[in-house]
Design an enzyme around this catalytic site. Structure first.
Site: not given
Lengths: 513, 71
Positions: A375-377
Site C-alpha cells: 500500500s503506497r499511501v
C-alpha cells in the site's frame, strides 16, 4: 401495493393536463447502418462526443466517433428494432446518471434505472458519467484510515480514505470476498459504498446483494449492475456511472467507497466496442486508449479538501473534507500479472492486494500474499494503535518466508532460527480470518499484541485460530473496559499495554481454548 | 400549445415570410422557405433547416406525451 383504477386514471389525466410540448430545436439525422449494437448515422452534425442520442421507441445511445461525414455511436440496450433509415435525434446532453441519497440501498443499472423492483428513485439530480478528476489544488493528503476489518489488510496493507487499492488475483481466490467484507465493515462508519458489478453472472450479483442485505450493509450501499447479458456498452459505462454516484458524496464532504468488480471485464467490453467501431487494435487487440480508460476512472478517487467541498456545495458544507476510495478488482489468468491490463492498473493504483490460488488452496484465507501486496499511501493513514503493533508482524512474516524455504533442506537449525520459523507459522495462522467476519480495531489490536509479545509461542499451531476466537470472546465478556478504551483512544498508551498484558496472562491461566 | 405565436399568419405566403424572418434571425443566414402540406402531422408544423428540426406538430407532441407516460 394496491392501486385503484380510478387513482391510476386520475394520475394519467394529471400528467396529460400538465404536458407541455417541448419546442426546443433538435438536430436530427438518419441511421445508415446498424450492426452489433453499433450505428452509423448521417446528419446530426453538431453532436458532441459522448452525447446521448435518441432513437425511436425510447431507445438511447451514445455518440462515440465523430467523423467527417458520419457519426458512429453505440446503442444502450436492445438494438434489434432500430432499422436503416430511422431518425436519430441529438439530445444536447452528455450521458448522465441520477445521483443522491435516495440511490442508497438500491440496485440500479448503469443508467441509474432501478432493477430491484422497489419502485422509482427520487434522485437529487443528474450528473454526467464522465467528469474530470479534481486537480492538485483541490486535493488533500490521505491520512484517515478506511478500516477493511480484515486483519491481514489493516495490519500490513492499510487502505486510506481517498486511496486506490487494487485487488488482483486469479479466479476463485476471494477477490470479491475481500471487497464485500470491506463493504460490510463500513456499517456505522458513515462511508457510503458503491458496488459496481461488471460482466458478472446475474446469479452472482443476486448473491452479493442478498448477503449485503443479510448483513445489514445494503443500508449504506448502492449496487450498480451491468450483468454479462447486458450490452458491451452498458458494461463499459458502468464504472463511470458508479463513480459519479460516489462523487456526489465526496463533493458533499462525505466519505464514499467504490468497488469496481471487475475492470478486466470492463476492458473486454470496451475492446469489443472499439473493434466494432473500427478503431485500430493494439496489443492484445485492445485499443490505444485502454490505459486512459482506467486512469481517468481511478483518478476520480480522491480525498478533497474543505475549500473544494465548500465551493461544490455553494457554502452549504463548511470545514469538511470528502473522499472517494476506489477498490478496483482485476482478474489475472494463471497468475500472470504482467499481462497488459493488469500492469496498466497496477501502475495507476496506489498499491495492490495480491491474492494467490496456492495460498487459497492451502487454507490460508484471505489468500493474501503478504510479500507482494503493498500500500503506497496507507501507512500514513493507518490507525496508530494498529500501526504500532503491525510492524513486528510484517518482519516476522518476511523472515519466516525467507527461512521456511531454506529450512526445508537443513535438518539442524539453531534455536534462533527455529524460534523464528515457529513464530512465523503462528503469525501466518493468525492472519486467517473467516468470510463475512470483519474485526473491530480493538479486537485486531488484541490479536496482534498477543503475537508480538510472544503469547502465541507456546500455543500449538493448529490451535491458534481457536485461541484467537476464545481470546476475543474473553475480551468481550471480561475486558469490555479495555476494548472500549482502545476504541476511543486508538493509540498504544502505557495503560493499554499493561492492560493487555494482564488480560492475556489472565486468559491463558484461567481459560481453555 | 404555441407559445411564440407573436405572428398571426393570414395566408401561406404571410406564414412563409414570418418563418423566414424568424429563422434568419436565429441562424444568421439568408433563408428561403419551401413549404408543403403533410397530413400526417395532424396540425401545427415542423421546420427543417439542414439537420436542425423544430417540431411543433400535434403528431410530435403526441409522441412526446407517449414517451413521457411510458417513462
Amino acid at each position: 401495493m394496491q392501486l385503484n383504477t380510478s387513482e391510476i386514471s386520475e394520475l394519467i389525466r394529471k400528467q396529460i393536463e400538465g404536458f407541455e410540448q417541448d419546442l426546443e430545436a433538435r438536430s436530427e439525422g438518419t441511421v445508415v447502418a446498424v450492426q452489433d449494437g453499433i450505428i452509423k448515422a448521417h446528419g446530426i452534425e453538431d453532436v458532441m462526443q459522448g452525447e446521448m442520442l435518441e432513437f425511436p421507441n425510447n431507445t438511447y445511445g451514445m455518440a462515440l466517433n465523430l467523423e467527417h461525414d458520419a457519426v458512429g455511436g453505440v446503442v444502450l440496450g436492445d438494438y434489434t428494432h432500430i432499422r436503416e433509415g430511422d431518425t436519430v435525434k441529438a439530445t444536447g446532453r452528455i450521458m448522465e446518471v441520477p445521483v443522491g441519497e435516495n440511490m442508497v440501498g438500491r440496485v440500479v443499472n448503469p443508467l441509474g434505472q432501478p432493477i430491484d423492483g422497489k419502485g422509482p428513485i427520487e434522485a437529487a439530480g443528474q450528473e454526467p458519467i464522465e467528469k474530470i478528476a479534481p486537480g492538485v489544488i483541490a486535493r488533500e493528503g490521505v491520512d484517515q484510515p478506511l478500516q477493511t476489518g480484515i486483519k491481514a489488510l489493516d495490519a500490513m496493507v492499510p487502505v486510506g480514505r481517498g486511496q486506490r487499492e487494487l485487488i488482483i488475483g486469479d479466479r476463485q481466490t476471494g477477490k470479491t470476498a475481500v471487497a464485500v467484507d470491506t463493504i460490510i465493515n463500513q456499517k456505522d462508519t458513515g462511508v457510503i459504498c458503491i458496488y459496481v458489478a461488471v460482466g458478472q453472472k446475474a446469479s452472482s450479483v443476486a448473491q452479493v446483494v442478498a448477503k449485503l442485505e443479510e448483513e445489514g450493509a445494503m443500508d449504506h450501499t448502492i449496487v450498480v449492475a451491468a450483468n454479462a447479458s447486458e450490452s458491451a456498452t452498458m458494461q463499459y459505462i458502468a464504472p463511470y456511472a458508479g463513480c459519479s454516484m460516489g462523487e456526489y458524496f465526496r463533493d458533499r464532504g462525505q466519505d464514499a467507497l467504490a468497488v469496481y468488480d471487475d475492470l478486466t471485464k470492463q476492458a473486454w467490453a470496451y475492446r469489443q466496442v472499439s473493434l466494432l467501431l473500427r478503431r485500430p487494435p493494439g496489443r492484445e487487440a485492445y485499443p490505444g486508449d485502454i490505459f486512459y480508460l482506467h486512469s481517468r476512472l481511478l483518478e476520480r478517487a480522491a480525498r478533497v479538501n474543505a475549500d473544494f467541498v465548500e465551493e461544490k456545495t455553494g457554502g452549504e458544507v463548511k470545514g469538511q473534507t470528502g473522499s472517494l476510495t476506489a477498490l478496483p478488482v482485476i482478474e489475472t489468468q494463471a497468475g500472470d500479472v504482467s499481462a497488459f491490463v493488469p500492469t496498466n492498473v497496477i501502475s495507476i493504483t496506489d498499491g495492490q492486494i495480491y491474492l494467490e490460488s496456492d495460498l487459497f488452496n492451502s487454507g490460508i484465507r484471505p489468500a493474501i500474499n503478504a510479500g507482494l501486496s503493498v500500500s503506497r499511501v496507507g501507512g500514513s493513514a493507518q490507525t496508530k494503535l494498529i500501526k504500532k503493533l503491525s510492524g513486528g508482524i510484517r518482519t516476522d512474516l518476511a523472515q519466516y518466508r525467507e527461512l521456511a524455504a531454506f529450512a526445508q533442506f537443513a535438518s539442524d537449525l539453531d534455536e534462533a532460527t527455529r524460534n523464528q520459523i515457529e513464530r512465523g507459522k503462528r503469525v501466518t495462522e493468525l492472519m486467517k480470518q473467516g468470510q463475512y467476519k470483519p474485526l473491530s480495531v480493538p479486537e485486531m489490536a488484541t490479536s496482534l499484541f498477543a503475537a508480538n509479545e510472544g503469547y502465541l509461542d507456546d500455543v500449538e499451531v493448529e490451535k491458534v485460530v481457536d485461541f484467537e476466537k476464545a481470546l476475543h470472546e474473553y475480551m468481550h465478556s471480561q475486558q469490555k473496559d479495555l476494548l472500549d478504551k482502545m476504541a476511543s483512544e486508538l493509540k498504544l498508551t502505557d495503560e493499554i499495554v499493561s492492560g493487555l498484558h494482564s488480560a492475556l496472562k489472565d486468559f491463558k491461566e484461567k481459560h481453555a481454548y | 400549445m404555441f407559445k411564440r405565436a407573436d405572428h398571426v399568419a393570414m395566408s401561406v405566403k404571410d406564414m412563409e415570410k414570418a418563418i423566414a424572418d424568424r429563422m434568419e434571425k436565429r441562424l444568421g443566414k439568408k433563408v428561403s422557405v419551401e413549404s408543403r402540406v403533410d397530413e400526417s402531422l395532424m396540425a401545427g408544423m415542423v421546420i427543417r433547416a439542414g439537420d436542425l428540426v423544430i417540431d411543433g406538430s400535434v403528431r410530435g407532441g403526441l409522441e412526446q406525451l407517449r414517451n413521457q407516460l411510458k417513462a
